[in-house]
Design a protein around this motif. Structure first.
Motif, PDB file in Angstrom:
ATOM      1  N   GLU A 125       6.896  -0.322   4.941  1.00 52.29           N
ATOM      2  CA  GLU A 125       7.457  -1.633   4.299  1.00 52.29           C
ATOM      3  C   GLU A 125       7.480  -1.514   2.833  1.00 52.29           C
ATOM      4  N   LEU A 126       8.615  -2.510   2.456  1.00 49.34           N
ATOM      5  CA  LEU A 126       9.160  -2.409   1.188  1.00 49.34           C
ATOM      6  C   LEU A 126       8.145  -3.284   0.203  1.00 49.34           C
ATOM      7  N   PHE A 127       7.146  -3.776   0.722  1.00 53.79           N
ATOM      8  CA  PHE A 127       6.424  -4.758  -0.009  1.00 53.79           C
ATOM      9  C   PHE A 127       5.255  -3.908  -0.563  1.00 53.79           C
ATOM     10  N   SER A 128       4.852  -4.419  -1.963  1.00 60.77           N
ATOM     11  CA  SER A 128       3.386  -3.775  -2.399  1.00 60.77           C
ATOM     12  C   SER A 128       2.629  -4.901  -2.708  1.00 60.77           C
ATOM     13  N   ASP A 129       1.303  -4.816  -2.422  1.00 59.79           N
ATOM     14  CA  ASP A 129       0.506  -6.097  -2.701  1.00 59.79           C
ATOM     15  C   ASP A 129      -0.463  -5.616  -4.033  1.00 59.79           C
ATOM     16  N   LEU A 130      -0.004  -4.622  -4.570  1.00 58.98           N
ATOM     17  CA  LEU A 130      -1.108  -4.028  -5.577  1.00 58.98           C
ATOM     18  C   LEU A 130      -0.566  -3.994  -7.110  1.00 58.98           C
ATOM     19  N   ASN A 131      -0.858  -4.683  -7.814  1.00 57.53           N
ATOM     20  CA  ASN A 131      -0.570  -4.837  -9.428  1.00 57.53           C
ATOM     21  C   ASN A 131      -1.926  -4.449 -10.381  1.00 57.53           C
ATOM     22  N   TYR A 176      -4.281  -7.715 -10.206  1.00 56.80           N
ATOM     23  CA  TYR A 176      -4.135  -8.843  -8.874  1.00 56.80           C
ATOM     24  C   TYR A 176      -3.638  -8.194  -7.557  1.00 56.80           C
ATOM     25  N   PHE A 177      -3.620  -8.788  -6.683  1.00 54.33           N
ATOM     26  CA  PHE A 177      -3.025  -8.239  -5.274  1.00 54.33           C
ATOM     27  C   PHE A 177      -2.910  -9.340  -4.336  1.00 54.33           C
ATOM     28  N   GLY A 178      -1.990  -9.229  -3.538  1.00 52.20           N
ATOM     29  CA  GLY A 178      -1.904  -9.954  -2.406  1.00 52.20           C
ATOM     30  C   GLY A 178      -0.730 -11.254  -2.517  1.00 52.20           C
ATOM     31  N   GLU A 179       0.004 -10.917  -3.458  1.00 50.98           N
ATOM     32  CA  GLU A 179       0.817 -12.120  -3.877  1.00 50.98           C
ATOM     33  C   GLU A 179       2.067 -12.228  -3.005  1.00 50.98           C
ATOM     34  N   THR A 180       2.160 -11.052  -2.143  1.00 47.42           N
ATOM     35  CA  THR A 180       3.418 -11.122  -1.179  1.00 47.42           C
ATOM     36  C   THR A 180       2.977 -12.266  -0.168  1.00 47.42           C
ATOM     37  N   ALA A 181       1.598 -12.361   0.225  1.00 49.03           N
ATOM     38  CA  ALA A 181       1.327 -13.235   1.099  1.00 49.03           C
ATOM     39  C   ALA A 181       1.672 -14.667   0.672  1.00 49.03           C
ATOM     40  N   LEU A 182       1.964 -15.003  -0.713  1.00 52.52           N
ATOM     41  CA  LEU A 182       2.575 -16.291  -0.941  1.00 52.52           C
ATOM     42  C   LEU A 182       3.756 -16.527  -0.856  1.00 52.52           C
ATOM     43  N   MET A 183       4.711 -15.447  -0.533  1.00 49.71           N
ATOM     44  CA  MET A 183       6.045 -15.561  -0.205  1.00 49.71           C
ATOM     45  C   MET A 183       6.670 -15.365   0.962  1.00 49.71           C
ATOM     46  N   VAL A 184       6.071 -14.414   1.823  1.00 52.97           N
ATOM     47  CA  VAL A 184       6.659 -14.101   3.023  1.00 52.97           C
ATOM     48  C   VAL A 184       5.714 -13.828   4.081  1.00 52.97           C
ATOM     49  N   ASN A 185       5.768 -13.881   5.211  1.00 50.80           N
ATOM     50  CA  ASN A 185       4.742 -13.740   6.221  1.00 50.80           C
ATOM     51  C   ASN A 185       4.848 -12.160   6.866  1.00 50.80           C
ATOM     52  N   ILE A 186       3.891 -11.406   6.114  1.00 48.23           N
ATOM     53  CA  ILE A 186       4.122 -10.196   6.782  1.00 48.23           C
ATOM     54  C   ILE A 186       2.551  -9.628   6.868  1.00 48.23           C
ATOM     55  N   PRO A 187       2.133  -8.634   7.687  1.00 43.70           N
ATOM     56  CA  PRO A 187       0.906  -8.265   7.395  1.00 43.70           C
ATOM     57  C   PRO A 187       0.337  -7.377   6.169  1.00 43.70           C
ATOM     58  N   ARG A 188      -0.877  -7.327   6.071  1.00 45.08           N
ATOM     59  CA  ARG A 188      -1.340  -6.713   4.819  1.00 45.08           C
ATOM     60  C   ARG A 188      -1.141  -5.067   5.095  1.00 45.08           C
ATOM     61  N   THR A 189      -0.423  -4.236   3.959  1.00 43.80           N
ATOM     62  CA  THR A 189      -0.258  -3.055   4.149  1.00 43.80           C
ATOM     63  C   THR A 189      -1.274  -2.162   3.504  1.00 43.80           C
ATOM     64  N   THR A 190      -2.455  -2.578   2.969  1.00 43.57           N
ATOM     65  CA  THR A 190      -3.499  -1.621   2.973  1.00 43.57           C
ATOM     66  C   THR A 190      -5.009  -2.739   3.161  1.00 43.57           C
ATOM     67  N   THR A 191      -6.157  -1.827   3.089  1.00 44.34           N
ATOM     68  CA  THR A 191      -7.166  -2.441   3.200  1.00 44.34           C
ATOM     69  C   THR A 191      -7.847  -2.429   1.823  1.00 44.34           C
ATOM     70  N   VAL A 192      -8.703  -3.532   1.536  1.00 41.98           N
ATOM     71  CA  VAL A 192      -9.260  -3.723   0.174  1.00 41.98           C
ATOM     72  C   VAL A 192     -10.892  -4.006   0.503  1.00 41.98           C
ATOM     73  N   LYS A 193     -11.592  -3.103  -0.070  1.00 41.17           N
ATOM     74  CA  LYS A 193     -13.189  -3.328  -0.045  1.00 41.17           C
ATOM     75  C   LYS A 193     -13.541  -3.449  -1.475  1.00 41.17           C
ATOM     76  N   THR A 194     -14.782  -4.121  -1.489  1.00 35.69           N
ATOM     77  CA  THR A 194     -15.581  -4.117  -2.852  1.00 35.69           C
ATOM     78  C   THR A 194     -16.524  -2.763  -3.100  1.00 35.69           C
ATOM     79  N   SER A 195     -16.385  -2.412  -4.234  1.00 35.65           N
ATOM     80  CA  SER A 195     -17.312  -1.202  -4.627  1.00 35.65           C
ATOM     81  C   SER A 195     -18.459  -1.636  -5.392  1.00 35.65           C
ATOM     82  N   ARG A 196     -18.538  -2.940  -5.696  1.00 35.55           N
ATOM     83  CA  ARG A 196     -19.857  -3.466  -6.428  1.00 35.55           C
ATOM     84  C   ARG A 196     -19.695  -5.071  -6.155  1.00 35.55           C
ATOM     85  N   LYS A 197     -20.563  -5.905  -6.297  1.00 31.24           N
ATOM     86  CA  LYS A 197     -20.377  -7.212  -6.348  1.00 31.24           C
ATOM     87  C   LYS A 197     -19.454  -7.798  -7.213  1.00 31.24           C
ATOM     88  N   SER A 198     -18.522  -8.479  -6.622  1.00 30.26           N
ATOM     89  CA  SER A 198     -17.228  -8.918  -7.417  1.00 30.26           C
ATOM     90  C   SER A 198     -16.939 -10.307  -7.196  1.00 30.26           C
TER      91      SER A 198
END
Length: 620
Positions: free
Chosen positions: A261-267, A294-316
Motif C-alpha cells: 500500500e502507498l499509505f502510511s498511518d504513522l507520523n 498521531y496515526f490513522g489519519e488515512t482513515a479520515l480520507m479514504v476507505n482502506i484497511p489498517r496497514t499495521t497493528t498498534v498496541k499500547t505498551s503502558r496506560k495511554s
C-alpha cells in the motif's frame, strides 16, 4: 424544539454515589483510578447533574464547564458563513456525544480568547451548539472540588489534567491537512474530539481492520507492529522487504507497507528507534509512538484497511476523531475538504517516489510537483469498469489500494467501435491477470496512440491515481527508465536483451540466471564497462582489463585474441591514450554471446515470465 432557557437542573441527589461511579467507569478517568476509594473521591467532584430535554440546547452560561454524559446523547452542530456569501450561512451536524464522553468547552474558549476578540468569541459560542438528541443527563465537574482532589493525589494531576484541560487545538494544528485553516474551524474540530483511554497491552486496532478514526497520543506510549499473514509468513524476502520499507519510511517519509500500500498511518515526532525485543516469529516491531505523535489519519480520507497493528505498551490516553464526524465537518467546510484532497494527492505522489518502481525513478523534483498538482484520485467499488477494450486512451492509472482485473475480449459487444467502423467480435472475455498496489496501466494506448488493448475493472474496492495524456507525456517522454519499461510492456515476449538490461529489475534477474549458469562474469563485465564510460581513466582501464580481459583475469571473459592484444597495448600506454570507447568492441562481443547463448535459454524460464508479471504484463 426547545431553547436555551428550557433547561431545568435536576435534583443534585438524583444520582447516588454508586450511580455516579458507574457512569465514571465509562470515561477515560477510570483508566487512572485503580481503587474504589479513588473512584468515590472523584465522584464527589460530579455531584451536580443537569437534565437537558430532547431538542433543547445547553445554556450558554453552562458552556464553560466540564461535563460527563451520564445518559442520552448530545449533538454538536454548527452555523458558519457560506463560502459563497458572508451573509448566508451553512448549518451542519458535526458529531454526537454519548454516555461516557466528556463535554468540555472550557479549554476551547480559553484557546479562542487568546486569539480573537470577546465579540468574535461570543459569535463562536453561538455558532457551535450542543443540543440533546434525546433526554440527556449530564454530570457537571465542580472545579474547586476537582482541584482539591488533585492536591490530594498529585501523582494523578498530569493524567487528569490531560483529560480536563488538554490544549486540543495545539495537537490538531500540526496535522498537514489542517494547516492554514481558520482558527474557528480548528476550535470546531476540537469539540468533536473524544478522549479514549486504554490499559497497558491493549490493541487499538489490528492490521487489516477497517480504519474509522484518527488517533493523537496525549499520554502513555504505543507500539507499531507489522504482522506476517498467510503464506507470506515463510517468505523471508517479502518480510525483509516490508521491514526495510517501513524502517525507511520513519527516516525519510517514504512509506511502504505490508501489501505494498502507498499509505502510511504513522507520523512520529518523538518515536524511539525500533527495538528488536518487540519482534517475534509472527510480527516485526517498527516504532514506539509517544505524546504528540498521531496515526490513522488515512482513515479520515479514504476507505482502506489498517496497514499495521498498534498496541499500547503502558496506560495511554488518546484524542480521537471519527471518520463520520470528520466527514460531517468537511461537508460544512468545503475549503478544508479541498485542502485535505491536495494533501492526500501530494502524499501519494511522495510515497510513489520512495517505492521501488523503476519507471518512477529518474523523474525530477519539478516533474513530481507537476504530477502532484495534476493527479486525480479515484475511489471505486468492486467491479467498476475503468475503461473498455477499444476505448480511446486518455488517462494513465496507478493502483494505490486494492486490485484491478485485466481482461481481453470484453470490449464493445456489438462488434463496432465508437466511430461506427466494424471490429472483430469475441465470444467471451478472458481474465489475463490482476494488478495490485504500485502497479500501473493505461500507458500503452498513450505511448502508441492506439485504442485500449484490454478492459480494466476493479477486482476489489480500489483507490487509483491518474493523470491525463498531456501530463503523462510531459513527465515521462524524457525519462529513460519509464520509456524502457513502457517499451517492454509493448514488446512483451518479443523484448530483446538490450531492453531487459536497461531495466534495473530485469538486469538483476538476468544476472541471477547467469550465476546459475556459472556465466555471470559476462554480465559483470558488461555492467563494469558502462560504469567505466562514466569516468574513464588509465587506472580504471587497467583495473578493468586485469579483472576481465587479461588471460590471468579473475573473471576472464571470452573475447577474440586480437581484440585482447589491442586493449592490452592501450592500457599499458603503448598505443595512445585511454578513451571511453576502449572496451566498446569487447562489450559488443560479450553482448552478442549473451544474446546467442544465455538469453535464448533465459526466455524459456519461469523467471522471464515472472519478470513481466511483476511489471503487470501477462504473457503466455
Amino acid at each position: 424544539m426547545g431553547n436555551c432557557n428550557s433547561i431545568a437542573p435536576a435534583d443534585a441527589a438524583s444520582l447516588s454515589m454508586s450511580e455516579r461511579i458507574d457512569f465514571l467507569k465509562g470515561t477515560p478517568f477510570f483508566m487512572y483510578l485503580d481503587t474504589d476509594k479513588l473512584l468515590e473521591e472523584l465522584s464527589e467532584c460530579f455531584t451536580t447533574t443537569i437534565f437537558v430535554g430532547e431538542g433543547e440546547k445547553m445554556k450558554r452560561e453552562d458552556s464553560g464547564k466540564t461535563y460527563v454524559v451520564a445518559k442520552g446523547e448530545m449533538e454538536l452542530s454548527t452555523v458558519i458563513p457560506s463560502t459563497q456569501s458572508k451573509t448566508q450561512f451553512q448549518k451542519g451536524f458535526l458529531c454526537t456525544k454519548t454516555a461516557g464522553d466528556i463535554v468540555n468547552k472550557k479549554q476551547t474558549q480559553k484557546d479562542a480568547m487568546r486569539r480573537v476578540s470577546k465579540a468574535k468569541l461570543q459569535d463562536f459560542v453561538d455558532d457551535v451548539s450542543l443540543c440533546a438528541k434525546v433526554d440527556t443527563l449530564l454530570m457537571m465537574c465542580d472545579d474547586s472540588k476537582f482541584e482539591a482532589f488533585l492536591k490530594e493525589h498529585e501523582n494523578l494531576r498530569t493524567d487528569m489534567e490531560h483529560i480536563i484541560d488538554s490544549d486540543i487545538a495545539n495537537f490538531l494544528m500540526p496535522l498537514p491537512f489542517l494547516k492554514g485553516i481558520k482558527e474557528s474551524q480548528i476550535e470546531m474540530i476540537s469539540q468533536m474530539c473524544k478522549y479514549e483511554a486504554f490499559d497497558e497491552s491493549a490493541t487499538l486496532f489490528n492490521q487489516g481492520d477497517t480504519g474509522d478514526k484518527l488517533y493523537i497520543v496525549l499520554a502513555g506510549q504505543c507500539e507499531v507492529i507489522i504482522t506476517k499473514e498467510g503464506d507470506d509468513s515463510d517468505d523471508e524476502t517479502t518480510v525483509s522487504r516490508v521491514e526495510r520499507g517501513y524502517r525507511k519510511s520513519f527516516a525519510s517519509e517514504k512509506n511502504k507497507t505490508k501489501n505494498g500500500e502507498l499509505f502510511s498511518d504513522l507520523n512520529l515526532k518523538n518515536s524511539d528507534s525500533p527495538r528488536p525485543s518487540m519482534e517475534d516469529e509472527n510480527s516485526t516491531f517498527l516504532a514506539s509512538m509517544k505524546p504528540g505523535d498521531y496515526f490513522g489519519e488515512t482513515a479520515l480520507m479514504v476507505n482502506i484497511p489498517r496497514t499495521t497493528t498498534v498496541k499500547t505498551s503502558r496506560k495511554s490516553l488518546f484524542l480521537t476523531i471519527s471518520k463520520v464526524a470528520f466527514h460531517n465537518f468537511v461537508n460544512v467546510c468545503e475549503d478544508v475538504k479541498e485542502r485535505m484532497n491536495e494533501v492526500m494527492k501530494a502524499r501519494m505522489v511522495s510515497k510513489l517516489s520512495g517505492m521501488d518502481i523503476p519507471f518512477m525513478q529518474g523523474i525530477s523534483p519539478e516533474m513530481f510537483l507537476t504530477f502532484a498538482h495534476s493527479v486525480e484520485m479515484h475511489e471505486m467499488p468492486k467491479d467498476t469498469v475503468i475503461f473498455k477494450e477499444g476505448d480511446i486512451g486518455d488517462r494513465f492509472y496507478i493502483v494505490i489500494h486494492g486490485e484491478v482485473r485485466v481482461e481481453t475480449g470484453s470490449g464493445n459487444k456489438d462488434g463496432n467501435k465508437e466511430d461506427g467502423k466494424p471490429r472483430m467480435k469475441r465470444a467471451m472475455s478472458m481474465d489475463i491477470g490482476h494488478l495490485g498496489p504500485g502497479k500501473y496501466f493505461g500507458e500503452m494506448a498513450l505511448v502508441a496512440h492506439t485504442e485500449r488493448s484490454a478492459t480494466c475493472a476493479c477486482n476489489t474496492h480500489a483507490i487509483l491515481m491518474s493523470v491525463g495524456s498531456d501530463v503523462f507525456h510531459k513527465i515521462f517522454d524524457d525519462n529513460p527508465q519509464a520509456l524502457c519499461e513502457f517499451k517492454l510492456r509493448c514488446l512483451q515476449e518479443k523484448a530483446e536483451l538490450k531492453h531487459i538490461l536497461v531495466h534495473p529489475t530485469g538486469l538483476n534477474m538476468f544476472n541471477a540466471f547467469l550465476k546459475k549458469e556459472l556465466a555471470d562474469e559476462n554480465i559483470q563485465f558488461w555492467v563494469a564497462v558502462n560504469e567505466f564510460k562514466k569516468d574513464a581513466s588509465q587506472e580504471a582501464a587497467k583495473a578493468l582489463y586485469d579483472k576481465f580481459i587479461s588471460e590471468s583475469g579473475e573473471l576472464q571473459v571470452n573475447v577474440p585474441g586480437k581484440m585482447r592484444k589491442e586493449i592490452s597495448k592501450i592500457v599499458s600506454g603503448d598505443a595512445g591514450d585511454v578513451n571511453v570507447d576502449i572496451f566498446e568492441g569487447s562489450q559488443n562481443e560479450i553482448y552478442k554471446l549473451m544474446v546467442r547463448d544465455n538469453f535464448a535459454r533465459f526466455k524459456k524460464t519461469p523467471e522471464f515470465t515472472d519478470f513481466f508479471e511483476n511489471l503487470g504484463i501477462f504473457i503466455s
